[in-house]
Design an enzyme around this catalytic site. Structure first.
Site, PDB file in Angstrom:
ATOM      1  N   GLU A 147       0.815  -1.289  -0.028  1.00 36.69           N
ATOM      2  CA  GLU A 147      -0.019   0.123  -0.144  1.00 36.69           C
ATOM      3  C   GLU A 147       0.783   1.389   0.131  1.00 36.69           C
ATOM      4  OE1 GLU A 147      -3.574   0.247   0.017  1.00 36.69           O
ATOM      5  OE2 GLU A 147      -3.098  -2.007  -0.621  1.00 36.69           O
ATOM      6  N   GLY A 148       2.244   1.133  -0.571  1.00 32.74           N
ATOM      7  CA  GLY A 148       3.151   2.353  -0.422  1.00 32.74           C
ATOM      8  C   GLY A 148       3.914   2.096   0.368  1.00 32.74           C
TER       9      GLY A 148
END
Length: 163
Positions: A147-148
């Site tokens: 998610e980054g």
């Protein structure tokens, strides 16, 4: 089968991350809590020099720091979750991007720290597959990545601050 208006896919995908990053933070909290709980149980039972290692001040300081950092990350994650819920109900939440990135980065960093400390508290046993904290440490690491990455989260937060 289009979500949102045509041509807004990238913007929609980025906005989705404002909500899904919070779930990664929650996952990280669960991993960290599990590691803390296991470590607390272990140090109460493990004996050295005739007493439980939980009686040693250095061990107590480690446990207190683990629990303190975990609680801070938990509160930020809950705060972000409330903002996410409000946004999902249509409210304009100006700082949702910042708080979702902040809680994801903080919670996953805390999970990595807490699980590493749990491994340390178990000594050589903590590094073996016979005890769950070794797996928890590996699970905590992935929460810093998907998610980054947390480096990306810091860029997102800085951009939010500077706009």
């Amino acid at each position: 089968r289009i979500i949102g208006a045509e041509g807004t896919g990238f913007k929609t995908a980025l906005a989705t991350l404002d909500h899904t990053r919070i779930t990664i933070a929650a996952q990280a909290l669960g991993i960290a809590q599990g590691a803390l709980d296991f470590a607390v149980g272990y140090v109460k039972e493990r004996r050295q020099f005739g007493k439980a290692i939980a009686d040693f001040q250095g061990v107590q300081f480690m446990l207190a720091d683990m629990a303190m950092r975990l609680e801070g990350a938990r509160q930020l994650t809950y705060h972000a979750a409330i903002k996410s819920e409000r946004a999902m109900q249509g409210e304009k939440v100006a700082d949702l991007t910042f708080v979702s990135s902040a809680c994801k980065a903080l919670a996953s960093d805390v999970a990595m720290d807490v699980t590493t400390d749990a491994v340390q508290l178990l000594g050589g046993y903590g590094y073996t597959r016979e005890f769950p904290v070794e797996r928890m440490m590996r699970d905590a690491k992935i929460t810093q990545i998907y998610e980054g990455t947390n480096q990306i989260q810091r860029m997102v937060m800085a951009r939010q601050l500077l706009k």
